[in-house]
Design a protein around this motif. Structure first.
Motif, PDB file in Angstrom:
ATOM      1  N   VAL A   1       0.767  -1.207   0.079  1.00  0.00           N
ATOM      2  CA  VAL A   1      -0.028  -0.058   0.070  1.00  0.00           C
ATOM      3  C   VAL A   1       0.899   1.355   0.082  1.00  0.00           C
ATOM      4  CG1 VAL A   1      -1.827   1.491   1.276  1.00  0.00           C
ATOM      5  CG2 VAL A   1      -1.923  -1.112   1.044  1.00  0.00           C
ATOM      6  N   THR A   2       0.497   2.338  -0.859  1.00  0.00           N
ATOM      7  CA  THR A   2       1.159   3.414  -0.833  1.00  0.00           C
ATOM      8  C   THR A   2      -0.114   4.508  -0.633  1.00  0.00           C
ATOM      9  OG1 THR A   2       2.928   2.968  -2.478  1.00  0.00           O
ATOM     10  CG2 THR A   2       2.469   5.192  -2.167  1.00  0.00           C
ATOM     11  N   MET A   3       0.330   5.502   0.530  1.00  0.00           N
ATOM     12  CA  MET A   3      -0.381   6.304   1.125  1.00  0.00           C
ATOM     13  C   MET A   3       0.351   8.055   0.866  1.00  0.00           C
ATOM     14  SD  MET A   3      -1.691   7.431   5.149  1.00  0.00           S
ATOM     15  CE  MET A   3      -2.297   5.686   5.195  1.00  0.00           C
ATOM     16  N   ARG A   4      -0.435   8.695   0.082  1.00  0.00           N
ATOM     17  CA  ARG A   4       0.395  10.034  -0.498  1.00  0.00           C
ATOM     18  C   ARG A   4      -0.489  10.827   0.302  1.00  0.00           C
ATOM     19  NH1 ARG A   4       3.502   9.068  -4.695  1.00  0.00           N
ATOM     20  NH2 ARG A   4       3.235   7.064  -5.855  1.00  0.00           N
ATOM     21  N   ILE A   5       0.390  11.612   1.152  1.00  0.00           N
ATOM     22  CA  ILE A   5      -0.302  12.508   2.033  1.00  0.00           C
ATOM     23  C   ILE A   5      -0.120  13.980   1.353  1.00  0.00           C
ATOM     24  CG2 ILE A   5      -0.383  13.677   4.390  1.00  0.00           C
ATOM     25  CD1 ILE A   5       0.118  10.902   5.406  1.00  0.00           C
ATOM     26  N   HIS A   6      -0.938  14.799   0.995  1.00  0.00           N
ATOM     27  CA  HIS A   6      -0.952  16.017   0.011  1.00  0.00           C
ATOM     28  C   HIS A   6      -0.640  17.320   1.019  1.00  0.00           C
ATOM     29  CE1 HIS A   6      -1.280  13.117  -3.368  1.00  0.00           C
ATOM     30  NE2 HIS A   6      -2.475  13.396  -3.025  1.00  0.00           N
ATOM     31  N   SER A   7      -0.899  16.986   2.362  1.00  0.00           N
ATOM     32  CA  SER A   7      -0.831  18.445   3.147  1.00  0.00           C
ATOM     33  C   SER A   7      -0.441  17.910   4.594  1.00  0.00           C
ATOM     34  CB  SER A   7      -2.447  18.993   2.927  1.00  0.00           C
ATOM     35  OG  SER A   7      -2.546  19.939   4.060  1.00  0.00           O
ATOM     36  N   ALA A   8       0.176  18.938   5.145  1.00  0.00           N
ATOM     37  CA  ALA A   8       0.265  18.777   6.846  1.00  0.00           C
ATOM     38  C   ALA A   8      -0.960  18.723   7.451  1.00  0.00           C
ATOM     39  CB  ALA A   8       1.261  19.947   7.023  1.00  0.00           C
ATOM     40  N   LYS A   9      -1.913  19.399   7.088  1.00  0.00           N
ATOM     41  CA  LYS A   9      -2.986  19.692   7.807  1.00  0.00           C
ATOM     42  C   LYS A   9      -3.604  18.141   8.069  1.00  0.00           C
ATOM     43  CE  LYS A   9      -3.878  23.975   6.011  1.00  0.00           C
ATOM     44  NZ  LYS A   9      -5.219  24.958   5.184  1.00  0.00           N
ATOM     45  N   VAL A  10      -3.675  17.324   7.154  1.00  0.00           N
ATOM     46  CA  VAL A  10      -4.244  16.026   7.227  1.00  0.00           C
ATOM     47  C   VAL A  10      -3.664  15.218   8.416  1.00  0.00           C
ATOM     48  CG1 VAL A  10      -4.483  13.591   6.287  1.00  0.00           C
ATOM     49  CG2 VAL A  10      -4.538  15.798   4.827  1.00  0.00           C
ATOM     50  N   LEU A  11      -2.325  15.364   8.562  1.00  0.00           N
ATOM     51  CA  LEU A  11      -1.524  14.583   9.510  1.00  0.00           C
ATOM     52  C   LEU A  11      -1.724  15.523  11.056  1.00  0.00           C
ATOM     53  CD1 LEU A  11       2.438  14.417   8.662  1.00  0.00           C
ATOM     54  CD2 LEU A  11       0.522  12.793   8.634  1.00  0.00           C
ATOM     55  N   SER A  12      -2.149  16.648  10.875  1.00  0.00           N
ATOM     56  CA  SER A  12      -2.792  17.275  12.292  1.00  0.00           C
ATOM     57  C   SER A  12      -4.128  16.616  12.769  1.00  0.00           C
ATOM     58  CB  SER A  12      -2.542  18.928  11.935  1.00  0.00           C
ATOM     59  OG  SER A  12      -3.316  19.480  13.221  1.00  0.00           O
ATOM     60  N   ARG A  13      -4.791  16.507  11.748  1.00  0.00           N
ATOM     61  CA  ARG A  13      -6.354  16.095  11.787  1.00  0.00           C
ATOM     62  C   ARG A  13      -6.192  14.612  12.218  1.00  0.00           C
ATOM     63  NH1 ARG A  13      -7.891  18.202   7.141  1.00  0.00           N
ATOM     64  NH2 ARG A  13      -8.802  16.388   6.202  1.00  0.00           N
ATOM     65  N   MET A  14      -5.236  13.697  11.875  1.00  0.00           N
ATOM     66  CA  MET A  14      -5.008  12.354  12.275  1.00  0.00           C
ATOM     67  C   MET A  14      -4.600  12.208  13.805  1.00  0.00           C
ATOM     68  SD  MET A  14      -3.482  10.763   8.738  1.00  0.00           S
ATOM     69  CE  MET A  14      -3.282   9.281   9.397  1.00  0.00           C
TER      70      MET A  14
ATOM     71  N   GLU B   1      -7.477  14.637  -0.619  1.00  0.00           N
ATOM     72  CA  GLU B   1      -6.267  15.282   0.131  1.00  0.00           C
ATOM     73  C   GLU B   1      -5.152  13.970   0.467  1.00  0.00           C
ATOM     74  OE1 GLU B   1      -7.894  18.604   3.278  1.00  0.00           O
ATOM     75  OE2 GLU B   1      -8.766  16.679   3.434  1.00  0.00           O
ATOM     76  N   VAL B   2      -5.671  12.852   0.329  1.00  0.00           N
ATOM     77  CA  VAL B   2      -4.810  11.592   0.568  1.00  0.00           C
ATOM     78  C   VAL B   2      -5.154  10.567  -0.717  1.00  0.00           C
ATOM     79  CG1 VAL B   2      -4.466   9.586   1.809  1.00  0.00           C
ATOM     80  CG2 VAL B   2      -4.682  11.798   2.995  1.00  0.00           C
ATOM     81  N   GLY B   3      -3.983  10.042  -1.337  1.00  0.00           N
ATOM     82  CA  GLY B   3      -4.207   9.020  -2.188  1.00  0.00           C
ATOM     83  C   GLY B   3      -3.553   7.911  -1.791  1.00  0.00           C
ATOM     84  N   MET B   4      -4.548   6.896  -2.106  1.00  0.00           N
ATOM     85  CA  MET B   4      -4.227   5.396  -1.594  1.00  0.00           C
ATOM     86  C   MET B   4      -4.159   4.488  -2.854  1.00  0.00           C
ATOM     87  SD  MET B   4      -4.473   5.414   1.752  1.00  0.00           S
ATOM     88  CE  MET B   4      -5.160   4.010   2.444  1.00  0.00           C
ATOM     89  N   GLU B   5      -2.977   3.723  -2.941  1.00  0.00           N
ATOM     90  CA  GLU B   5      -2.927   2.750  -3.969  1.00  0.00           C
ATOM     91  C   GLU B   5      -2.516   1.553  -3.463  1.00  0.00           C
ATOM     92  OE1 GLU B   5       0.819   4.379  -5.927  1.00  0.00           O
ATOM     93  OE2 GLU B   5      -0.046   6.400  -6.190  1.00  0.00           O
ATOM     94  N   GLY B   6      -3.302   0.380  -4.096  1.00  0.00           N
ATOM     95  CA  GLY B   6      -3.023  -0.814  -3.604  1.00  0.00           C
ATOM     96  C   GLY B   6      -4.611  -1.540  -3.628  1.00  0.00           C
ATOM     97  N   ARG B   7      -4.585  -2.741  -3.419  1.00  0.00           N
ATOM     98  CA  ARG B   7      -5.835  -3.661  -3.283  1.00  0.00           C
ATOM     99  C   ARG B   7      -6.560  -3.118  -2.221  1.00  0.00           C
ATOM    100  NH1 ARG B   7      -4.841  -9.853  -3.184  1.00  0.00           N
ATOM    101  NH2 ARG B   7      -3.637  -9.130  -1.371  1.00  0.00           N
ATOM    102  N   TYR B   8      -7.871  -3.110  -2.225  1.00  0.00           N
ATOM    103  CA  TYR B   8      -8.859  -2.672  -1.097  1.00  0.00           C
ATOM    104  C   TYR B   8      -8.608  -3.563  -0.005  1.00  0.00           C
ATOM    105  CZ  TYR B   8     -11.785   0.382  -4.254  1.00  0.00           C
ATOM    106  OH  TYR B   8     -12.059   1.498  -4.921  1.00  0.00           O
ATOM    107  N   GLN B   9      -8.288  -4.778  -0.108  1.00  0.00           N
ATOM    108  CA  GLN B   9      -8.264  -5.537   1.059  1.00  0.00           C
ATOM    109  C   GLN B   9      -6.861  -5.242   1.804  1.00  0.00           C
ATOM    110  OE1 GLN B   9      -7.268  -9.976   0.277  1.00  0.00           O
ATOM    111  NE2 GLN B   9      -7.665  -9.064  -1.750  1.00  0.00           N
TER     112      GLN B   9
END
Length: 423
Positions: free
Chosen positions: A41-54, A71-79
């Motif tokens: 899985v690759t998680m692409r975080i496009h903004s520091a604001k997302v980290l703050s909210r997490m 604001e976040v991209g996710m690559e990989g199989r759903y499972q």
């Protein structure tokens, strides 16, 4: 002082001990970190604001919202995506919302489950467009859990098996009157009328479903036997008029505090000795009053406004309070997981058409919602129960079989009668 990214990664490393999580994170400035030499899985975080909210809230809800909003991209199989998202969510669980209603309680929607509010919530979810649902549902347009005998069936066969299983379970007979509460696009009533000879009434709050189901009955030559109404279940006027009642995938919209009223309507419209079958999602936690869980806020906000999921004990308790005696309970949890996997796969295959109909954002909502729901049923975060009841208000033995074989084999229904013999 560490920056937010370092704090975030250090916290994840601390909580994701044990087997390496197959995750690679790519940050907004190109910095990468892999938790495994072979990330799935690759998680692409496009903004520091997302980290703050997490860090501050429930990471699973934040991830879902950020994915939908781009604001976040996710690559990989759903499972794999969902397993990784669950692990990240466990590392940043956030705080439970007061009252266990997630988004609803934060915004103080105290008027949930009025007739007007229920109509608004139902139309939000179901009135996307009939053409959109037609892309990925089966040819009978059934939007509820299928029924698998081997697990290898396609969605069309699984849904036909479900429709027939419900009809068998209700022991439908020619000429009986069947009420279907939350009738959707009319799939069950069509099947029951064509194969079991019933006369039916279906009610829905969705204008799209109402129009489709009425046209369907005309097209299939069933309009003289099946009536479709745009009507709240509380406004059904009949009393003691129906031999059987079905409710499939509807009572999730009722609300825990309204279950007594809901089952009271079923009791009122049934004849004495009449049967009803309630098919709906239930909570795995016994204390469902505070049943907020990871992902609840996302579902409340984007998918099912005002939805509430009771535990089975509460369902049976409220049924008993309305003189509805339980005859049969069946847990279909794996069936719904498999159904949702079929739906996601079919939606993915028609992605371009779906995006053209509803837009990229709403497509992401539906795809991740259904994939996450499959994960939830597999992980026992959600359950599906069919509960069969009989209206029993007078002393005596209401009609019922000796055993369950009639649900699966032809001509095996034997009515139970107590024979005192010479005693």
């Amino acid at each position: 002082m560490k920056d937010l990214r370092s704090t975030f990664l250090d916290h994840l490393k601390k909580h994701l001990q044990g087997p390496a999580i197959p995750l690679r994170i790519v940050f907004w400035d190109g910095h990468e970190y892999a938790f495994s030499p072979t990330p799935l899985v690759t998680m692409r975080i496009h903004s520091a604001k997302v980290l703050s909210r997490m860090v501050m809230g429930s990471a699973l809800d934040v991830l879902g919202e950020a994915y939908v909003e781009g604001e976040v991209g996710m690559e990989g199989r759903y499972q794999d995506l969902l397993a990784v998202a669950e692990a990240v969510g466990d590392a940043f669980p956030g705080k439970k919302s007061a009252g266990g209603k997630g988004f609803l309680s934060r915004w103080g929607w105290a008027q949930a489950h009025t007739k007007a509010r229920d109509a608004e919530a139902v139309r939000y979810h179901y009135d996307v467009s009939n053409d959109f649902y037609r892309l990925w549902l089966d040819h009978n347009m059934v939007y509820s859990c299928g029924y698998f005998k081997t697990g290898s069936e396609d969605i069309h066969q699984a849904q036909e098996q479900k429709l027939d299983h419900i009809c068998r379970k209700l022991h439908l007979q020619p000429g009986e009157r069947l009420l279907d509460i939350g009738c959707g696009w009319g799939g069950l009533l069509s099947w029951a009328a064509r194969n079991y000879g019933i006369h039916g009434v279906g009610v829905t709050l969705s204008e799209e479903q109402f129009a489709y189901a009425r046209e369907r009955m005309e097209r299939e030559g069933l309009a003289d036997r099946v009536e479709i109404r745009l009507q709240d279940y509380r406004d059904i006027p009949e009393e003691g008029a129906f031999d059987k009642v079905s409710s499939v995938g509807m009572f999730e919209h009722v609300g825990r505090d309204k279950l007594g009223e809901y089952f009271g309507v079923i009791r009122r419209v049934l004849k004495e000795g009449g049967w009803a079958m309630n098919h709906g999602i239930t909570a795995p936690q016994q204390d469902d009053q505070n049943g907020h869980h990871q992902g609840s806020d996302f579902i409340d906000k984007y998918v099912f406004p005002d939805g509430e999921i009771p535990h089975l004990w509460r369902v049976v308790h409220e049924m008993a309070g309305q003189n509805l005696e339980v005859l049969d309970v069946e847990n279909l949890r794996p069936h719904y997981a498999q159904t949702l996997i079929h739906w996601v796969r079919r939606l993915e295959e028609r992605k371009d058409e779906a995006v053209a109909m509803i837009g990229e954002k709403r497509y992401r909502i539906w795809a991740i919602y259904m994939a996450a729901s499959a994960h939830a049923f597999q992980r026992n975060w959600s359950v599906l129960h069919q509960v069969l009841v009989v209206k029993q208000e007078q002393p005596g033995l209401t009609p019922r079989p000796w055993e369950r074989r009639y649900q699966y084999a032809d001509h095996s229904y034997r009515e139970a009668e107590v024979n005192w013999g010479d005693l």
